[in-house]
Design a protein around this motif. Structure first.
Motif, PDB file in Angstrom:
ATOM      1  N   ALA A   1      -1.008  -5.741  -1.439  1.00 17.87           N
ATOM      2  CA  ALA A   1       0.418  -6.079  -1.351  1.00 17.87           C
ATOM      3  C   ALA A   1       1.038  -5.429  -0.125  1.00 17.87           C
ATOM      4  N   ASP A   2       0.641  -4.192   0.189  1.00 14.45           N
ATOM      5  CA  ASP A   2       1.158  -3.513   1.383  1.00 14.45           C
ATOM      6  C   ASP A   2       0.728  -4.235   2.648  1.00 14.45           C
ATOM      7  N   ILE A   3      -0.523  -4.690   2.681  1.00 14.97           N
ATOM      8  CA  ILE A   3      -1.012  -5.415   3.848  1.00 14.97           C
ATOM      9  C   ILE A   3      -0.217  -6.701   4.033  1.00 14.97           C
ATOM     10  N   ARG A   4       0.031  -7.391   2.962  1.00 14.04           N
ATOM     11  CA  ARG A   4       0.718  -8.683   3.019  1.00 14.04           C
ATOM     12  C   ARG A   4       2.175  -8.547   3.456  1.00 14.04           C
ATOM     13  N   ARG A   5       2.791  -7.439   3.110  1.00  9.36           N
ATOM     14  CA  ARG A   5       4.219  -7.250   3.333  1.00  9.36           C
ATOM     15  C   ARG A   5       4.538  -7.032   4.810  1.00  9.36           C
ATOM     16  N   GLY A   6       4.837  -8.110   5.519  1.00 12.08           N
ATOM     17  CA  GLY A   6       5.342  -8.017   6.876  1.00 12.08           C
ATOM     18  C   GLY A   6       4.370  -7.499   7.915  1.00 12.08           C
ATOM     19  N   ARG A   7       3.105  -7.409   7.600  1.00 15.69           N
ATOM     20  CA  ARG A   7       2.149  -6.846   8.544  1.00 15.69           C
ATOM     21  C   ARG A   7       1.190  -7.901   9.083  1.00 15.69           C
ATOM     22  N   THR A   8       1.385  -9.146   8.753  1.00 15.34           N
ATOM     23  CA  THR A   8       0.430 -10.186   9.094  1.00 15.34           C
ATOM     24  C   THR A   8       0.160 -10.261  10.593  1.00 15.34           C
ATOM     25  N   ARG A   9       1.195 -10.248  11.413  1.00 12.61           N
ATOM     26  CA  ARG A   9       0.998 -10.344  12.867  1.00 12.61           C
ATOM     27  C   ARG A   9       0.214  -9.161  13.403  1.00 12.61           C
ATOM     28  N   ASP A  10       0.552  -7.957  12.929  1.00 16.10           N
ATOM     29  CA  ASP A  10      -0.176  -6.765  13.365  1.00 16.10           C
ATOM     30  C   ASP A  10      -1.643  -6.839  12.961  1.00 16.10           C
ATOM     31  N   ILE A  11      -1.894  -7.300  11.762  1.00 13.62           N
ATOM     32  CA  ILE A  11      -3.265  -7.402  11.266  1.00 13.62           C
ATOM     33  C   ILE A  11      -4.061  -8.395  12.105  1.00 13.62           C
ATOM     34  N   ILE A  12      -3.483  -9.560  12.351  1.00 18.32           N
ATOM     35  CA  ILE A  12      -4.177 -10.579  13.139  1.00 18.32           C
ATOM     36  C   ILE A  12      -4.447 -10.068  14.547  1.00 18.32           C
TER      37      ILE A  12
ATOM     38  N   GLN B   1       2.111   6.324 -15.120  1.00 23.41           N
ATOM     39  CA  GLN B   1       1.163   7.163 -14.379  1.00 23.41           C
ATOM     40  C   GLN B   1       0.436   6.340 -13.317  1.00 23.41           C
ATOM     41  N   ALA B   2       0.085   5.100 -13.671  1.00 22.27           N
ATOM     42  CA  ALA B   2      -0.584   4.216 -12.714  1.00 22.27           C
ATOM     43  C   ALA B   2       0.328   3.933 -11.522  1.00 22.27           C
ATOM     44  N   CYS B   3       1.610   3.755 -11.777  1.00 18.84           N
ATOM     45  CA  CYS B   3       2.571   3.523 -10.689  1.00 18.84           C
ATOM     46  C   CYS B   3       2.611   4.717  -9.744  1.00 18.84           C
ATOM     47  N   LEU B   4       2.667   5.904 -10.300  1.00 15.05           N
ATOM     48  CA  LEU B   4       2.709   7.111  -9.471  1.00 15.05           C
ATOM     49  C   LEU B   4       1.426   7.265  -8.652  1.00 15.05           C
ATOM     50  N   ALA B   5       0.290   6.953  -9.257  1.00 12.40           N
ATOM     51  CA  ALA B   5      -0.993   7.130  -8.579  1.00 12.40           C
ATOM     52  C   ALA B   5      -1.229   6.084  -7.492  1.00 12.40           C
ATOM     53  N   THR B   6      -0.702   4.877  -7.683  1.00 12.39           N
ATOM     54  CA  THR B   6      -1.004   3.775  -6.763  1.00 12.39           C
ATOM     55  C   THR B   6       0.117   3.466  -5.784  1.00 12.39           C
ATOM     56  N   GLY B   7       1.330   3.906  -6.084  1.00 11.26           N
ATOM     57  CA  GLY B   7       2.465   3.554  -5.240  1.00 11.26           C
ATOM     58  C   GLY B   7       3.049   2.188  -5.564  1.00 11.26           C
ATOM     59  N   ALA B   8       2.520   1.536  -6.580  1.00 10.13           N
ATOM     60  CA  ALA B   8       3.038   0.232  -7.001  1.00 10.13           C
ATOM     61  C   ALA B   8       4.285   0.441  -7.856  1.00 10.13           C
ATOM     62  N   THR B   9       5.129  -0.567  -7.893  1.00 11.64           N
ATOM     63  CA  THR B   9       6.296  -0.503  -8.762  1.00 11.64           C
ATOM     64  C   THR B   9       5.881  -0.905 -10.180  1.00 11.64           C
ATOM     65  N   TYR B  10       6.727  -0.546 -11.143  1.00 11.16           N
ATOM     66  CA  TYR B  10       6.423  -0.937 -12.525  1.00 11.16           C
ATOM     67  C   TYR B  10       6.392  -2.457 -12.656  1.00 11.16           C
ATOM     68  N   ARG B  11       7.289  -3.138 -11.954  1.00  8.21           N
ATOM     69  CA  ARG B  11       7.302  -4.607 -12.020  1.00  8.21           C
ATOM     70  C   ARG B  11       6.009  -5.202 -11.480  1.00  8.21           C
ATOM     71  N   GLN B  12       5.484  -4.616 -10.387  1.00  6.32           N
ATOM     72  CA  GLN B  12       4.220  -5.102  -9.848  1.00  6.32           C
ATOM     73  C   GLN B  12       3.098  -4.919 -10.872  1.00  6.32           C
ATOM     74  N   VAL B  13       3.007  -3.723 -11.435  1.00 10.99           N
ATOM     75  CA  VAL B  13       1.960  -3.447 -12.424  1.00 10.99           C
ATOM     76  C   VAL B  13       2.100  -4.389 -13.614  1.00 10.99           C
ATOM     77  N   ASP B  14       3.316  -4.556 -14.089  1.00  9.10           N
ATOM     78  CA  ASP B  14       3.568  -5.463 -15.212  1.00  9.10           C
ATOM     79  C   ASP B  14       3.108  -6.878 -14.880  1.00  9.10           C
TER      80      ASP B  14
ATOM     81  N   VAL C   1      -7.756   1.900 -10.774  1.00  9.68           N
ATOM     82  CA  VAL C   1      -8.380   1.676  -9.466  1.00  9.68           C
ATOM     83  C   VAL C   1      -8.147   0.229  -9.018  1.00  9.68           C
ATOM     84  N   GLN C   2      -8.259  -0.725  -9.939  1.00  8.16           N
ATOM     85  CA  GLN C   2      -7.988  -2.127  -9.613  1.00  8.16           C
ATOM     86  C   GLN C   2      -6.525  -2.310  -9.200  1.00  8.16           C
ATOM     87  N   LEU C   3      -5.630  -1.642  -9.889  1.00  2.58           N
ATOM     88  CA  LEU C   3      -4.209  -1.711  -9.529  1.00  2.58           C
ATOM     89  C   LEU C   3      -3.972  -1.124  -8.143  1.00  2.58           C
ATOM     90  N   ASP C   4      -4.694  -0.066  -7.796  1.00  3.31           N
ATOM     91  CA  ASP C   4      -4.569   0.538  -6.472  1.00  3.31           C
ATOM     92  C   ASP C   4      -5.004  -0.442  -5.389  1.00  3.31           C
TER      93      ASP C   4
END
Length: 109
Positions: A64-75, A13-26, A55-58
Protein backbone atom coordinates in the motif's frame (compact mmCIF):
# COMPACT_ATOMS: atom_id res chain seq x y z
CA UNK A 1 -5.72 -22.46 12.53
CA UNK A 2 -3.01 -21.73 15.02
CA UNK A 3 -1.46 -24.15 17.49
CA UNK A 4 -2.80 -23.78 21.06
CA UNK A 5 0.55 -22.53 22.35
CA UNK A 6 1.13 -20.07 19.49
CA UNK A 7 0.86 -16.44 20.63
CA UNK A 8 -1.91 -14.30 19.17
CA UNK A 9 -2.12 -10.57 18.63
CA UNK A 10 -5.01 -8.16 18.44
CA UNK A 11 -5.76 -6.11 15.34
CA UNK A 12 -4.61 -3.02 17.26
CA UNK A 13 -1.25 -4.66 17.95
CA UNK A 14 -1.00 -5.61 14.27
CA UNK A 15 -1.63 -1.97 13.32
CA UNK A 16 1.17 -0.78 15.59
CA UNK A 17 3.58 -3.42 14.29
CA UNK A 18 2.84 -2.87 10.59
CA UNK A 19 2.00 0.82 10.36
CA UNK A 20 -1.35 -0.02 8.76
CA UNK A 21 -4.52 1.70 9.86
CA UNK A 22 -7.29 -0.24 11.58
CA UNK A 23 -9.51 0.33 8.54
CA UNK A 24 -6.86 -1.18 6.26
CA UNK A 25 -6.47 -4.24 8.49
CA UNK A 26 -10.24 -4.60 8.74
CA UNK A 27 -10.63 -4.40 4.95
CA UNK A 28 -7.78 -6.81 4.21
CA UNK A 29 -9.23 -9.36 6.61
CA UNK A 30 -12.82 -9.01 5.37
CA UNK A 31 -11.64 -9.13 1.73
CA UNK A 32 -9.70 -12.30 2.59
CA UNK A 33 -6.29 -10.95 1.52
CA UNK A 34 -5.18 -12.60 4.75
CA UNK A 35 -6.69 -15.96 5.61
CA UNK A 36 -8.58 -15.70 8.89
CA UNK A 37 -11.21 -18.13 10.22
CA UNK A 38 -13.49 -15.29 11.34
CA UNK A 39 -12.76 -12.12 9.34
CA UNK A 40 -15.89 -10.30 10.61
CA UNK A 41 -16.39 -11.37 14.23
CA UNK A 42 -18.79 -8.56 15.11
CA UNK A 43 -18.73 -5.54 17.38
CA UNK A 44 -16.79 -5.96 20.60
CA UNK A 45 -15.22 -9.27 19.62
CA UNK A 46 -11.47 -8.90 19.16
CA UNK A 47 -9.79 -10.43 16.14
CA UNK A 48 -6.88 -12.53 17.27
CA UNK A 49 -4.12 -12.90 14.70
CA UNK A 50 -1.19 -15.26 14.45
CA UNK A 51 2.31 -14.04 13.77
CA UNK A 52 2.02 -15.32 10.17
CA UNK A 53 -1.13 -13.26 9.68
CA UNK A 54 0.58 -10.13 11.06
CA UNK A 55 3.50 -10.75 8.69
CA UNK A 56 1.02 -10.96 5.79
CA UNK A 57 -0.54 -7.68 6.93
CA UNK A 58 2.92 -6.10 7.01
CA UNK A 59 3.48 -7.13 3.39
CA UNK A 60 0.13 -5.61 2.42
CA UNK A 61 1.04 -2.39 4.27
CA UNK A 62 4.33 -2.20 2.35
CA UNK A 63 2.48 -2.74 -0.93
CA UNK A 64 0.00 0.00 0.00
CA UNK A 65 2.90 2.37 0.76
CA UNK A 66 4.48 1.62 -2.61
CA UNK A 67 1.21 2.25 -4.41
CA UNK A 68 0.51 5.53 -2.63
CA UNK A 69 1.83 8.25 -4.92
CA UNK A 70 5.16 6.59 -5.60
CA UNK A 71 4.45 5.03 -8.99
CA UNK A 72 6.54 7.49 -11.04
CA UNK A 73 9.50 7.19 -8.68
CA UNK A 74 9.29 3.41 -8.75
CA UNK A 75 9.13 3.25 -12.55
CA UNK A 76 12.03 5.70 -12.92
CA UNK A 77 14.16 3.71 -10.46
CA UNK A 78 13.31 0.40 -12.14
CA UNK A 79 14.16 1.74 -15.61
CA UNK A 80 17.50 3.22 -14.49
CA UNK A 81 18.70 0.79 -11.83
CA UNK A 82 16.64 -2.29 -12.66
CA UNK A 83 15.68 -2.69 -9.00
CA UNK A 84 13.52 -0.94 -6.40
CA UNK A 85 13.45 -1.69 -2.67
CA UNK A 86 11.12 -0.48 0.03
CA UNK A 87 10.52 -2.21 3.33
CA UNK A 88 10.12 -5.92 2.72
CA UNK A 89 9.42 -5.39 -1.00
CA UNK A 90 12.05 -5.74 -3.68
CA UNK A 91 11.09 -5.29 -7.33
CA UNK A 92 13.35 -6.20 -10.23
CA UNK A 93 12.92 -5.25 -13.84
CA UNK A 94 14.57 -7.18 -16.66
CA UNK A 95 14.52 -4.57 -19.42
CA UNK A 96 16.13 -6.83 -22.07
CA UNK A 97 13.89 -9.77 -21.26
CA UNK A 98 10.80 -7.58 -21.18
CA UNK A 99 11.65 -5.99 -24.54
CA UNK A 100 12.09 -9.46 -26.03
CA UNK A 101 8.75 -10.56 -24.60
CA UNK A 102 6.96 -7.45 -25.96
CA UNK A 103 8.50 -7.92 -29.42
CA UNK A 104 7.29 -11.54 -29.45
CA UNK A 105 3.80 -10.42 -28.51
CA UNK A 106 3.81 -7.64 -31.12
CA UNK A 107 4.98 -10.00 -33.86
CA UNK A 108 2.24 -12.45 -32.90
CA UNK A 109 -0.51 -9.88 -33.47
Amino acid sequence: MNAPDEPTYTAQQACLATGATYRQVDYWLRARYVDHPNPSPGTGVPRLLTLDQVVQLDLLADLADIRRGRTRDIIATLLVAGEFRMGSISLRYDRVGNRRHIVERLEGT
